[in-house]
Design an enzyme around this catalytic site. Structure first.
Site, PDB file in Angstrom:
ATOM      1  N   CYS A 115       0.836  -1.210   0.000  1.00  0.00           N
ATOM      2  CA  CYS A 115       0.000   0.000   0.000  1.00  0.00           C
ATOM      3  C   CYS A 115       0.867   1.255   0.000  1.00  0.00           C
ATOM      4  O   CYS A 115       0.476   2.289  -0.544  1.00  0.00           O
ATOM      5  CB  CYS A 115      -0.945  -0.015   1.192  1.00  0.00           C
ATOM      6  SG  CYS A 115      -0.116  -0.080   2.789  1.00  0.00           S
TER       7      CYS A 115
ATOM      8  N   HIS B  81      -1.643   1.056   7.594  1.00  0.00           N
ATOM      9  CA  HIS B  81      -2.053   1.041   6.194  1.00  0.00           C
ATOM     10  C   HIS B  81      -1.907   2.444   5.623  1.00  0.00           C
ATOM     11  O   HIS B  81      -2.153   3.440   6.308  1.00  0.00           O
ATOM     12  CB  HIS B  81      -3.504   0.564   6.086  1.00  0.00           C
ATOM     13  CG  HIS B  81      -4.029   0.567   4.683  1.00  0.00           C
ATOM     14  ND1 HIS B  81      -3.594  -0.329   3.728  1.00  0.00           N
ATOM     15  CD2 HIS B  81      -4.955   1.360   4.082  1.00  0.00           C
ATOM     16  CE1 HIS B  81      -4.235  -0.084   2.592  1.00  0.00           C
ATOM     17  NE2 HIS B  81      -5.053   0.931   2.780  1.00  0.00           N
TER      18      HIS B  81
END
Length: 1097
Positions: free
Chosen positions: A50, A305
């Site tokens: 990510c 994330h």
């Protein structure tokens, strides 16, 4: 910097639900999903990439970067086709980056893959699953690109766009000599801790001066002595694009651990860097920067994330948000410009009449222009005239079309129109105007999107402010100079500046995607129908049967479920060219008796899916009246039923009981029982039904009485496989017609031995048995004139009586064999849901207990006294489940409350070797999912002790805050809410934690943030927790602790001291400190991030 400390947080996983009747296919064979309404493509997450996806999207939406990269042709970079050749110098990383950017811009798919790019980095699957710091990646990727572009025209690409200079100066207070040192930078790293925002951090770095004085003096090179001086830093050269890295992650030297700084840190959408620069005499426009990308980190310093907020500078995406007035019922406003451009780009003709354009809009959207857009945008013709840079009218202004440069690259959101290469412009374009940059219009140029791996959604510019603080907050900021202006032809044009060979490749890829999607759509929506032709069938025995083989009588037809019944009928006509007369299509269903017809398919305008035709359905093609000259009755009321007809064979006394002869007969559901009896027993008789099919036990047989003869086969419940028994006049002695039960036959046992224990004398008697033990006992009781309170107990081989046989057991269930010996004994027999236990009372005081009985019936050792001791001769009642609570046992205390009594234990996921305790209740209880069970106890005034605790059920469906709990406790004790104090008891620590006072004055805005749920830290409120209550009317002390708590804490302190002493003794013996002794938390080893680049010098 932080290696692979950031582990991916997989908090969203999509579930793929298939429609009923849809054929399942492997996911690998399905083409990727097309782009959604935003018209932008996401990037697939390979497991932990990510951080890479966020940076790549930022570079993609930096138009000057991607266009400079696209300007490098195969003559400079080489070709990916030659990458396997040993002598070829192919610059793989920029080539793969070009290809990925082209896919993100042009390929009609929801998310692109970075597998080829990461392979060019030299990463393996382990590296793709390991997450790194995006700030570290930014520097390493730029370094890899610089190395890959050595010797090409793009060798200075990174420096040209991102290079800046900082100058550090030290000024001597005596001779005024200036000593300076110049530093290059590609990104600026600014502090977050103790700083309110970006402007303050830059002020501290480039405006505030550091002084050398007192004992901390500076040695001046000119004066050659220690002097007082001042040190400062300034920005000497500003880059076109300014990258700012925020130091969110720090190290706590006291706790020796990393942590994330989540305090509020503001940053502006526009910033003026004049105060921080060395040269300040230029116009303001030279120092103005605009924010266009914010990389966000969600989580802590050891995991999380990344996703990114990006401003769409070229307006490539379709930015649609809810209408003004943030109401839940507000609908998404669709941009009519995009809709009209999509319609015109699909037309083969260059121009179409304006009225025809309005009609096509109505067909496509199901609503006219006047109804949907006129109120906001005006008349259609006027709207087209207000956008002359997009729409072009014919000389008479009756027709309209798109200007050549505004045509979309695909038909209707990427559907296969040829891509054309525009002219190439590689230089950065600057605004020559000297006027100060004004704030841009809120509706133009401020289209922001949240790109979260594969997911892309539009956001408002003010949503960026939500990332100032918290666990989900800004981590990298990207600014572009306000003077940078985009050419008009780049706006809304994703193919701008893309090389010809990449356009051709993407065009071919889109064509292949359309083909695969068409095939997949056909496979997912295609249904296979089995057509049964009436010419190949004949009707007999109540059902349709093929006159040929099944394969020759059935024709398979594949058709789209979205087509209409009229289309199906036309397809059948084309297949059966020789068909004459009317054609009726009926739903057919294969039954045990044969093929039966149900409803006729009617309504040619209805879709096949709408009328319920599923994959694999059987359709009968006929004239609607007869088949082979025989009239056919249709519908569920005339469905044929196969019935097993049983008759008693001759009775044999030689050891085997009655036998049956069995045959199958077919009857219509509408057949009356009287007609069925005439067909099966023309000379008269009795019909009995067994609903259990092949099971012929007597307890399932029911006699059809005379009044039942008017009922139909369907109404009495006869279905396929049911058995009926036909008893002729000489067999009726087996039936008690008044009770409706078959009571006197079985098929494998004819006699048993019975010994009477109810009398002093012993008798043996052979009897004819019935199908249940209860009937046997009744016959024997009548024969012996014994009381009804008796039961049958099998006698074992050693002569001992065994457990009584339940009265409702069959002979088969009781596992009795012909000649088995039974004993008729006093006492009531149990039912099949009970068990019998021989109990011998042995007295100890006022109680009796149980002892084991050996095979000689001698009393042995006593069972567990605590578990099995019962009150003397009192009837024991087992409570209902609603009068019991079940808890898991955790550290010898009740842990988790198992709420739903009907839920399987597997659903609780308790794990192996879990202990469960049961708590009896005085009244019935059924806790709901949003009810919390607490133990509340009121403090005894003047004493450090509490009254007995009571159960308190608290509904937390609305809120679980300190205020709500205080309200509930106060109402429970009928006290004013301001006259109580409450605290939660932590039994393992012998500590009380007061629950914060409700009288705190908190503003409404802050109350939502500060009133966190009591189920979270630090209270972690759960079922079974003890809540102490102080009545301030009688006791003004707020000390919740008891004497028992003091004793417990003292014991814990002594144990801790002993443990500390033992650890110190171990350290003296062994100087090697293991991780276990130091209690170090194991984490994955840090691995440095690297990108492998070939040598191109």
């Amino acid at each position: 910097m932080f290696g692979n400390l950031f582990e991916e947080d997989f908090s969203f996983i999509s579930n793929n639900h298939r429609e009923k009747g849809k054929k399942s296919k492997p996911r690998d064979s399905e083409p990727p999903a097309p782009r959604d309404f935003t018209n932008l493509s996401g990037i697939k997450n390979q497991g932990g990439t990510c951080y890479l996806n966020s940076l790549l999207q930022t570079l993609l939406f930096t138009p000057e970067f991607r266009e400079a990269l696209f300007s490098l042709g195969p003559e400079e970079l080489g070709s990916l086709d030659n990458s396997s050749k040993p002598d070829a110098k192919v610059r793989i990383i920029p080539l793969q980056l070009q290809r990925l950017f082209a896919q993100l811009l042009l390929l009609d798919q929801q998310a692109a893959s970075t597998t080829d790019l990461t392979e060019s980095f030299g990463w393996n699957s382990h590296e793709e699953m390991r997450q790194h710091d995006v700030q570290e990646l930014n520097r390493i990727l730029f370094s890899a690109l610089e190395s890959s572009l050595v010797g090409t025209s793009g060798h200075d690409l990174i420096n040209r766009l991102y290079h800046g200079i900082v100058v550090n100066q030290i000024v001597c207070k005596e001779c005024k000599n200036i000593s300076e040192r110049q530093e290059d930078f590609l990104d600026l790293t600014v502090a977050v801790k103790g700083v309110a925002g970006l402007e303050e951090a830059l002020w501290n770095m480039y405006v505030e001066e550091e002084y050398f004085e007192n004992e901390n003096l500076y040695r001046c090179g000119a004066c050659d002595k220690l002097v007082e001086a001042s040190k400062s830093a300034k920005l000497r050269k500003l880059p076109p694009f300014l990258t700012i890295s925020l130091l969110r992650f720090n190290f706590d030297f006291k706790k020796c651990e990393r942590y994330k700084e989540t305090s509020c840190y503001t940053f502006p959408i526009q910033i003026n860097l004049r105060p921080f620069c060395e040269q300040t005499e230029m116009d303001d426009s030279e120092y103005m920067y605009e924010l266009f990308s914010v990389i966000i980190h969600k989580g802590g310093c050891y995991g999380g994330h990344y996703h990114v907020y990006i401003r769409d500078v070229d307006e490539l995406g379709n930015w649609q948000l809810k209408a003004l007035g943030d109401t839940e019922n507000s609908k998404v406003v669709e941009n009519p410009l995009v809709v009209l451009k999509g319609i015109l780009s699909e037309e083969e003709a260059k121009q179409i009449p304006v009225d025809q354009l309005g009609q096509k809009l109505l067909e496509k959207k199901g609503v006219s222009w006047n109804k949907k857009y006129r109120k906001e945008y005006g008349a259609l013709r006027k709207y087209l005239q207000n956008h002359p840079h997009i729409f072009q009218f014919s000389p008479d202004e009756n027709k309209v079309g798109l200007k050549e440069k505004q045509k979309l690259p695909f038909k209707s959101a990427f559907q296969g129109q040829d891509l054309q290469s525009p002219s190439q412009k590689n230089d950065v374009q600057w605004n020559s105007e000297k006027n100060p940059t004004r704030l841009r219009d809120s509706s133009a140029g401020s289209h922001w999107f949240d790109l979260n791996d594969s997911k892309v959604q539009p956001i408002k510019e003010k949503d960026v402010q939500n990332q100032f603080q918290g666990k989900e907050s800004a981590y990298m900021l990207f600014y572009r100079k306000s003077q940078l202006k985009r050419p008009p032809e780049a706006r809304g044009n994703p193919r701008y500046q893309i090389p010809e060979h990449l356009l051709n490749e993407m065009n071919a890829a889109n064509t292949e995607l359309q083909k695969k999607r068409a095939e997949c759509d056909s496979a997912n929506n295609g249904i296979d129908l089995h057509l049964h032709l009436s010419s190949c069938y004949k009707f007999h025995n109540g059902a349709l049967h093929p006159s040929l083989t099944w394969k020759e009588s059935v024709v398979d037809l594949t058709i789209d479920r979205r087509k209409t019944l009229g289309d199906l009928r036309q397809s059948v006509f084309q297949m059966l060219e020789s068909w004459e007369g009317d054609m009726i299509l009926s739903i057919a269903k294969p039954l045990p008796a044969g093929l039966h017809l149900y409803q006729i398919l009617d309504g040619d305008e209805l879709t096949l899916d709408g009328i319920g035709l599923a994959d694999g359905a059987d359709v009968f093609v006929w004239n609607g009246k007869e088949v082979g000259g025989t009239k056919v009755m249709t519908g569920p009321d005339h469905a044929p039923v196969v019935v097993n007809v049983l008759r008693l064979a001759e009775y044999n006394e030689g050891g085997r009981g009655q036998h049956f002869t069995e045959s199958q007969h077919v009857f219509s559901c509408s057949t009356k029982l009287g007609d069925l009896r005439k067909a099966l027993a023309p000379l008269g008789g009795i019909i009995l039904k067994n609903g259990s099919g092949p099971d012929k036990e007597a307890k399932n047989w029911e006699v059809f009485l005379e009044e039942d003869m008017k009922e139909t086969v369907k109404s009495v419940g006869l279905t396929d496989g049911c058995s009926v028994l036909i008893l002729d006049s000489h067999d009726q002695s087996f039936v008690n017609v008044s009770s409706g039960n078959l009571t006197a036959f079985t098929y494998d046992i004819s006699w048993l031995q019975v010994k009477n224990y109810c009398r002093t004398e012993e008798e043996e008697k052979h009897v004819k048995i019935t199908a249940t033990i209860e009937t046997v006992r009744k016959l024997i009781v009548q024969g012996y004139n014994t009381a009804n309170n008796s039961c049958l107990r099998p006698i074992g081989g050693n002569g001992k009586l065994l457990s009584p046989v339940p009265e409702d057991y069959t002979v088969k269930e009781a596992e009795l064999k012909m000649g088995s010996l039974l004993g008729l004994c006093h006492g009531k027999a149990p039912t099949s849901t009970q068990f019998a236990m021989c109990m011998f009372p042995f007295f100890i005081g006022d109680n009796w207990h149980l002892r084991r009985i050996d095979w000689c019936y001698e009393a042995g050792e006593a069972l567990s006294q605590e578990a099995m001791t019962l009150p003397c001769f009192q009837e024991q009642i087992v409570p209902l489940p609603s009068f019991l609570r079940a808890w898991t046992v955790d550290s010898k205390r009740p842990g988790k409350l198992l709420r739903n009594n009907k839920q399987q234990l597997n659903d609780y996921k308790l794990g192996a070797r879990v202990e469960i305790c049961i708590e009896p209740l005085q009244k019935e209880e059924n806790l709901g999912p949003h009810e919390l069970l607490l133990r509340v106890q009121m403090g005894i005034p003047g004493e450090r002790d509490y009254y007995d605790s009571t159960d308190l059920v608290w509904d937390i469906s609305k809120e679980c805050t300190a205020w709500a709990l205080r309200q509930r406790v106060a109402s429970h004790y009928f006290l004013p809410i301001d006259k109580i104090e409450i605290a939660k008891y932590f039994a393992e620590k012998y500590e009380w934690l007061p629950i914060s006072s409700w009288t705190q004055q908190i503003s409404k805005r802050k109350r939502k943030k500060k009133q966190e749920s009591l189920q979270s830290a630090p209270y972690h409120l759960k079922d079974g927790d003890i809540i102490g209550v102080k009545n301030l009317l009688l006791d003004d002390t707020k000390d919740f602790s008891t004497v028992r708590d003091d004793v417990g804490k003292e014991k814990q302190r002594q144990l801790a001291l002993e443990k500390k002493k033992s650890q110190q003794a171990e350290r003296l013996q062994d100087h090697v400190f293991s991780e276990e002794k130091l209690n170090i938390k194991h984490r994955k080893p840090e691995v440095a991030l690297s990108i492998n680049v070939g040598v191109f010098r």
